[in-house]
Design a protein around this motif. Structure first.
Motif, PDB file in Angstrom:
ATOM      1  N   THR A 429       0.834  -1.206   0.000  1.00 20.70           N
ATOM      2  CA  THR A 429       0.000   0.000   0.000  1.00 20.70           C
ATOM      3  C   THR A 429       0.866   1.252   0.000  1.00 20.70           C
ATOM      4  O   THR A 429       0.599   2.213  -0.736  1.00 20.70           O
ATOM      5  N   ALA A 430       1.926   1.243   0.825  1.00 20.05           N
ATOM      6  CA  ALA A 430       2.814   2.400   0.899  1.00 20.05           C
ATOM      7  C   ALA A 430       3.549   2.609  -0.426  1.00 20.05           C
ATOM      8  O   ALA A 430       3.758   3.750  -0.865  1.00 20.05           O
ATOM      9  N   GLU A 431       3.942   1.527  -1.074  1.00 18.92           N
ATOM     10  CA  GLU A 431       4.624   1.650  -2.367  1.00 18.92           C
ATOM     11  C   GLU A 431       3.683   2.186  -3.441  1.00 18.92           C
ATOM     12  O   GLU A 431       4.083   3.003  -4.277  1.00 18.92           O
ATOM     13  N   LYS A 432       2.447   1.753  -3.429  1.00 22.54           N
ATOM     14  CA  LYS A 432       1.511   2.143  -4.491  1.00 22.54           C
ATOM     15  C   LYS A 432       1.059   3.594  -4.342  1.00 22.54           C
ATOM     16  O   LYS A 432       0.968   4.331  -5.319  1.00 22.54           O
ATOM     17  N   TYR A 433       0.788   4.021  -3.094  1.00 17.72           N
ATOM     18  CA  TYR A 433       0.213   5.350  -2.883  1.00 17.72           C
ATOM     19  C   TYR A 433       1.223   6.366  -2.356  1.00 17.72           C
ATOM     20  O   TYR A 433       0.903   7.543  -2.253  1.00 17.72           O
ATOM     21  N   GLY A 434       2.441   5.900  -2.063  1.00 18.72           N
ATOM     22  CA  GLY A 434       3.489   6.785  -1.572  1.00 18.72           C
ATOM     23  C   GLY A 434       3.684   6.604  -0.074  1.00 18.72           C
ATOM     24  O   GLY A 434       2.716   6.642   0.694  1.00 18.72           O
ATOM     25  N   SER A 435       4.910   6.423   0.339  1.00 22.58           N
ATOM     26  CA  SER A 435       5.174   6.172   1.759  1.00 22.58           C
ATOM     27  C   SER A 435       4.770   7.343   2.635  1.00 22.58           C
ATOM     28  O   SER A 435       4.450   7.167   3.819  1.00 22.58           O
ATOM     29  N   ASP A 436       4.753   8.554   2.068  1.00 20.92           N
ATOM     30  CA  ASP A 436       4.346   9.715   2.845  1.00 20.92           C
ATOM     31  C   ASP A 436       2.833   9.928   2.815  1.00 20.92           C
ATOM     32  O   ASP A 436       2.321  10.889   3.386  1.00 20.92           O
ATOM     33  N   HIS A 437       2.119   9.012   2.144  1.00 18.62           N
ATOM     34  CA  HIS A 437       0.652   9.072   2.079  1.00 18.62           C
ATOM     35  C   HIS A 437      -0.006   8.000   2.950  1.00 18.62           C
ATOM     36  O   HIS A 437      -1.237   7.972   3.048  1.00 18.62           O
ATOM     37  N   VAL A 438       0.789   7.114   3.537  1.00 23.03           N
ATOM     38  CA  VAL A 438       0.256   5.949   4.246  1.00 23.03           C
ATOM     39  C   VAL A 438       0.861   5.857   5.636  1.00 23.03           C
ATOM     40  O   VAL A 438       2.064   6.078   5.814  1.00 23.03           O
ATOM     41  N   ALA A 439       0.050   5.558   6.617  1.00 20.81           N
ATOM     42  CA  ALA A 439       0.545   5.375   7.975  1.00 20.81           C
ATOM     43  C   ALA A 439      -0.404   4.467   8.736  1.00 20.81           C
ATOM     44  O   ALA A 439      -1.584   4.313   8.370  1.00 20.81           O
ATOM     45  N   GLN A 440       0.098   3.880   9.787  1.00 19.17           N
ATOM     46  CA  GLN A 440      -0.780   3.198  10.729  1.00 19.17           C
ATOM     47  C   GLN A 440      -1.349   4.251  11.685  1.00 19.17           C
ATOM     48  O   GLN A 440      -0.932   5.410  11.672  1.00 19.17           O
ATOM     49  N   ILE A 441      -2.306   3.855  12.489  1.00 19.64           N
ATOM     50  CA  ILE A 441      -3.065   4.814  13.291  1.00 19.64           C
ATOM     51  C   ILE A 441      -2.818   4.569  14.776  1.00 19.64           C
ATOM     52  O   ILE A 441      -2.783   3.424  15.235  1.00 19.64           O
ATOM     53  N   ILE A 442      -2.659   5.658  15.489  1.00 19.13           N
ATOM     54  CA  ILE A 442      -2.355   5.589  16.914  1.00 19.13           C
ATOM     55  C   ILE A 442      -3.595   5.194  17.710  1.00 19.13           C
ATOM     56  O   ILE A 442      -4.734   5.371  17.275  1.00 19.13           O
ATOM     57  N   THR A 443      -3.372   4.622  18.861  1.00 25.51           N
ATOM     58  CA  THR A 443      -4.440   4.403  19.826  1.00 25.51           C
ATOM     59  C   THR A 443      -3.861   4.661  21.213  1.00 25.51           C
ATOM     60  O   THR A 443      -2.636   4.666  21.392  1.00 25.51           O
ATOM     61  N   PHE A 444      -4.720   4.902  22.172  1.00 29.40           N
ATOM     62  CA  PHE A 444      -4.272   5.222  23.523  1.00 29.40           C
ATOM     63  C   PHE A 444      -4.917   4.284  24.532  1.00 29.40           C
ATOM     64  O   PHE A 444      -6.107   3.969  24.424  1.00 29.40           O
ATOM     65  N   SER A 445      -4.128   3.858  25.490  1.00 32.30           N
ATOM     66  CA  SER A 445      -4.696   3.117  26.617  1.00 32.30           C
ATOM     67  C   SER A 445      -4.994   4.111  27.734  1.00 32.30           C
ATOM     68  O   SER A 445      -4.303   5.128  27.882  1.00 32.30           O
ATOM     69  N   THR A 446      -6.029   3.832  28.485  1.00 28.69           N
ATOM     70  CA  THR A 446      -6.408   4.700  29.600  1.00 28.69           C
ATOM     71  C   THR A 446      -6.262   3.946  30.907  1.00 28.69           C
ATOM     72  O   THR A 446      -6.183   2.706  30.932  1.00 28.69           O
ATOM     73  N   ILE A 447      -6.230   4.685  31.985  1.00 25.00           N
ATOM     74  CA  ILE A 447      -6.114   4.081  33.309  1.00 25.00           C
ATOM     75  C   ILE A 447      -7.514   3.637  33.740  1.00 25.00           C
ATOM     76  O   ILE A 447      -8.379   4.459  34.020  1.00 25.00           O
ATOM     77  N   LYS A 448      -7.739   2.330  33.748  1.00 24.56           N
ATOM     78  CA  LYS A 448      -9.029   1.789  34.148  1.00 24.56           C
ATOM     79  C   LYS A 448      -9.140   1.771  35.679  1.00 24.56           C
ATOM     80  O   LYS A 448      -8.154   1.942  36.396  1.00 24.56           O
ATOM     81  N   GLY A 449     -10.346   1.526  36.160  1.00 23.76           N
ATOM     82  CA  GLY A 449     -10.613   1.602  37.590  1.00 23.76           C
ATOM     83  C   GLY A 449      -9.721   0.722  38.440  1.00 23.76           C
ATOM     84  O   GLY A 449      -9.126   1.172  39.428  1.00 23.76           O
ATOM     85  N   LYS A 450      -9.607  -0.559  38.074  1.00 23.96           N
ATOM     86  CA  LYS A 450      -8.791  -1.486  38.877  1.00 23.96           C
ATOM     87  C   LYS A 450      -7.327  -1.048  38.891  1.00 23.96           C
ATOM     88  O   LYS A 450      -6.666  -1.075  39.937  1.00 23.96           O
ATOM     89  N   GLN A 451      -6.820  -0.642  37.707  1.00 16.24           N
ATOM     90  CA  GLN A 451      -5.430  -0.211  37.645  1.00 16.24           C
ATOM     91  C   GLN A 451      -5.226   1.083  38.413  1.00 16.24           C
ATOM     92  O   GLN A 451      -4.194   1.283  39.059  1.00 16.24           O
ATOM     93  N   ALA A 452      -6.202   1.973  38.360  1.00 13.22           N
ATOM     94  CA  ALA A 452      -6.104   3.232  39.108  1.00 13.22           C
ATOM     95  C   ALA A 452      -6.000   2.962  40.597  1.00 13.22           C
ATOM     96  O   ALA A 452      -5.234   3.624  41.324  1.00 13.22           O
ATOM     97  N   ILE A 453      -6.756   1.986  41.077  1.00 11.27           N
ATOM     98  CA  ILE A 453      -6.705   1.635  42.504  1.00 11.27           C
ATOM     99  C   ILE A 453      -5.339   1.073  42.868  1.00 11.27           C
ATOM    100  O   ILE A 453      -4.738   1.455  43.883  1.00 11.27           O
ATOM    101  N   ARG A 454      -4.831   0.171  42.046  1.00 18.61           N
ATOM    102  CA  ARG A 454      -3.509  -0.406  42.332  1.00 18.61           C
ATOM    103  C   ARG A 454      -2.417   0.670  42.265  1.00 18.61           C
ATOM    104  O   ARG A 454      -1.505   0.704  43.092  1.00 18.61           O
ATOM    105  N   ASP A 455      -2.495   1.539  41.252  1.00 14.72           N
ATOM    106  CA  ASP A 455      -1.521   2.627  41.138  1.00 14.72           C
ATOM    107  C   ASP A 455      -1.594   3.553  42.344  1.00 14.72           C
ATOM    108  O   ASP A 455      -0.562   3.961  42.896  1.00 14.72           O
ATOM    109  N   ALA A 456      -2.810   3.909  42.754  1.00 19.92           N
ATOM    110  CA  ALA A 456      -2.981   4.819  43.886  1.00 19.92           C
ATOM    111  C   ALA A 456      -2.407   4.202  45.161  1.00 19.92           C
ATOM    112  O   ALA A 456      -1.731   4.881  45.944  1.00 19.92           O
ATOM    113  N   ALA A 457      -2.669   2.916  45.378  1.00 22.34           N
ATOM    114  CA  ALA A 457      -2.143   2.255  46.577  1.00 22.34           C
ATOM    115  C   ALA A 457      -0.617   2.269  46.576  1.00 22.34           C
ATOM    116  O   ALA A 457       0.020   2.506  47.614  1.00 22.34           O
ATOM    117  N   ARG A 458      -0.018   2.053  45.411  1.00 21.89           N
ATOM    118  CA  ARG A 458       1.454   2.034  45.352  1.00 21.89           C
ATOM    119  C   ARG A 458       2.046   3.401  45.620  1.00 21.89           C
ATOM    120  O   ARG A 458       2.965   3.539  46.428  1.00 21.89           O
TER     121      ARG A 458
END
Length: 587
Positions: A429-458
């Motif tokens: 895909t990058a070769e056909k449309y140009g390497s500067d025209h193609v990219a993968q897409i970012i995603t973000f993880s968030t601090i979920k409730g259980k992890q927030a509790i463990r982080d807060a305790a630490r």
């Protein structure tokens, strides 16, 4: 409005593990105080721009797009030993669409050219892309303040240097020349920190000497004053520290929040700091960037001579129909004509050609593909192009569930490829449309409730077992949706959803522990401040974007070192809202 104020140095949750201001809360707080505008200036990235612009627009607040860039005094191509690698902070704001495009270039090239622990720009790159931008001297970590000899740990163990007042004057003059007169400001901050007050007179003298206007700012890292403790806990997560550690990285003040206009004007009175507050409103008037969320940016597909995209698609479909059905009866012919008409009228012929080409390439390379999934199976055009292998006529599948003329939405065909060759398909895909025209897409993880509790305790230095016991008392997910801490603790009213009631009822054990377990209340309250904040970025498992022009004209991108994947800085929903073609390359 003359007694108002605009916060132009603001870190949101997208300054991950450093900013604790949730975008929606931020713009609501600004609107509630009657402030006309607010900026987003996250550390080295533009991650939150789409969410921020949409949220601010909903609240009737002018969104000012910016960044707190990392600026190296040498070359962005340098890779010095860590202790010799200096970088300064600089607040940069987009004044107009040209400035926004230049900001995207800076944010992208800071990664593509300058990534070394942090994404870095240099004076050369800044000068190349300065049009339409407004810059400031920044916080204590800025180039000018650092030359004034502040001894304050600012970021990632970056510390001050020896005082060089003449050097600070020269640096301010250089940036004034780069941005242009009236586009560079001496930024003033006062959080009650001695280092800030120590250099205040110097900053005022520099502004007068070089004829640079003043700008008051509060370098906000959270929205409300009461969130200071949660922000401090977030810094502990970032550095792996506990709050009781006196030598850890922390903010030496609890004043880094979105203050009211009256608070800021009292902090920076006109007689001592002429224009410092008024200039925030001046910039708020100047900075107007309109992002178009009502466009379709499909890349063109190269077709044989004598064809346009519509005619070539029709030819391919009819050839495929002959293979699938032989001679077409009236029902099949009418369905093909109808679908092609809808596809053409909606401007999506190139989309089907692009997907067809990818599936065809996979076939020529012996790469297995799936039979199709989701609503795309309702398209006879997709079936005739061998994009799917389910006959929608035979199985009574409805085309309008996939593509409806009444909804102006990009088609979404998920493509399944043999996992071993997914990277090969992205490479093609990058070769056909140009390497500067193609990219993968970012995603973000968030601090979920259980992890927030463990982080807060630490970070509060409670035992692992205490945090683990509280986290395990959180109720199980319902239909894949985790309960929030607030859902567990706040009794639902009569209008609450069934899920809210079920989560609350299942959390009785957690509420009991809060009454009996030592430290439970402190841990849970800290966790509530952390829950939902962005924790880290990663790469979406399937999504790829293809652009009709170089991506950095439309979205900022990043690459964390040579050989790493190129990834957009906007999430999938942001990429789609900008009208770009997002495709899922599933394994």
């Amino acid at each position: 409005m003359a007694d108002s104020f605009a916060h132009l140095h603001v870190h949101t949750e997208f300054s991950m593990l450093d900013g604790a201001a949730r975008v929606a809360d931020l713009v609501k707080a600004v609107a509630a105080d009657g402030q006309p505008a607010v900026a987003i200036t996250d550390h080295g990235v533009l991650y939150g721009v789409v969410d921020f612009v949409k949220a601010a627009t909903r609240e009737g607040v002018n969104p000012i797009i910016g960044i707190e860039a990392y600026l190296t005094p040498g070359s962005r191509f340098d890779r010095l030993p860590r202790r010799e690698d200096k970088r300064y902070h600089m607040t940069i704001l987009a004044e107009n669409e040209v400035g926004y495009k230049n900001l995207m270039q800076l944010a992208s090239k800071a990664y593509l050219d300058g990534y070394y622990y942090k994404p870095r720009i240099d004076a050369e790159l800044l000068a190349e892309h300065a049009e339409g931008l407004i810059g400031t001297s920044g916080c204590l970590g800025g180039h000018v303040p650092q030359l004034l000899g502040v001894d304050e740990r600012t970021d990632d163990d970056q510390r001050g240097q020896e005082r060089d007042f003449d050097g600070a004057v020269a640096a301010a003059a250089m940036y004034k020349d780069i941005f242009g007169a009236g586009n560079y400001f001496i930024e003033l901050q006062d959080h009650g920190i001695p280092a800030q007050r120590k250099i205040m007179d110097d900053l005022l003298n520099i502004a007068k000497t070089v004829d640079i206007p003043l700008l008051a700012a509060n370098d906000s890292h959270y929205t409300h004053a009461h969130e200071a403790d949660a922000h401090d806990a977030l810094l502990c997560i970032q550095t792996g520290s506990i709050k009781s550690d006196e030598d850890r990285f922390k903010f030496h003040s609890q004043e880094f929040y979105i203050k009211s206009a009256s608070q800021m004007r009292n902090l920076f009175p006109q007689d001592r700091y002429p224009g410092a507050c008024d200039n925030t409103l001046l910039i708020a008037e100047r900075a107007r960037v309109e992002i178009d969320f009502d466009q379709t940016l499909l890349p063109p597909f190269t077709v044989p001579d004598g064809h346009n995209e519509d005619s070539y698609l029709r030819q391919l479909v009819l050839e495929g129909a002959a293979k699938r059905y032989g001679a077409l009866d009236r029902e099949h012919a009418e369905r093909i004509d109808y679908e092609l008409e809808v596809i053409s009228n909606m401007g999506f012929s190139s989309y089907f050609l692009i997907v067809w080409d990818l599936i065809a390439y996979a076939a020529t390379q012996g790469i297995r593909t799936g039979p199709g999934r989701g609503s795309a199976a309702g398209s006879i055009v997709a079936y005739c192009l061998s994009i799917t292998d389910l006959d929608p006529i035979k199985y009574g599948l409805i085309f309008e569930r996939f593509l409806n003329p009444g909804r102006r939405e990009m088609p979404d065909i998920d493509m399944d490829f043999d996992e071993r060759y997914r990277s090969e398909m992205i490479r093609y895909t990058a070769e056909k449309y140009g390497s500067d025209h193609v990219a993968q897409i970012i995603t973000f993880s968030t601090i979920k409730g259980k992890q927030a509790i463990r982080d807060a305790a630490r970070v509060l230095d409670y035992s692992y077992s205490t945090g683990d016991q509280l986290a395990k008392a959180m109720p199980p997910a319902i239909l894949g949706k985790d309960a929030t801490i607030d859902q567990c603790l706040t009794k639902p009213d009569s209008n609450a959803s069934a899920n809210d009631r079920d989560h609350y009822n299942a959390a009785a054990g957690l509420r009991d522990l809060m009454k009996t377990l030592d430290g439970a209340t402190e841990i849970i309250e800290t966790a509530r401040g952390l829950e939902g904040l962005r924790r880290q970025d990663s790469i979406h498992a399937a999504a790829v974007v293809i652009s009709p022009e170089p991506l950095t004209n439309i979205v900022p991108i990043q690459r964390k070192g040579e050989g790493a994947e190129v990834v957009t800085q906007y999430e999938m929903h942001g990429v789609e809202e900008l009208g770009l073609l997002k495709m899922d390359f599933l394994g």
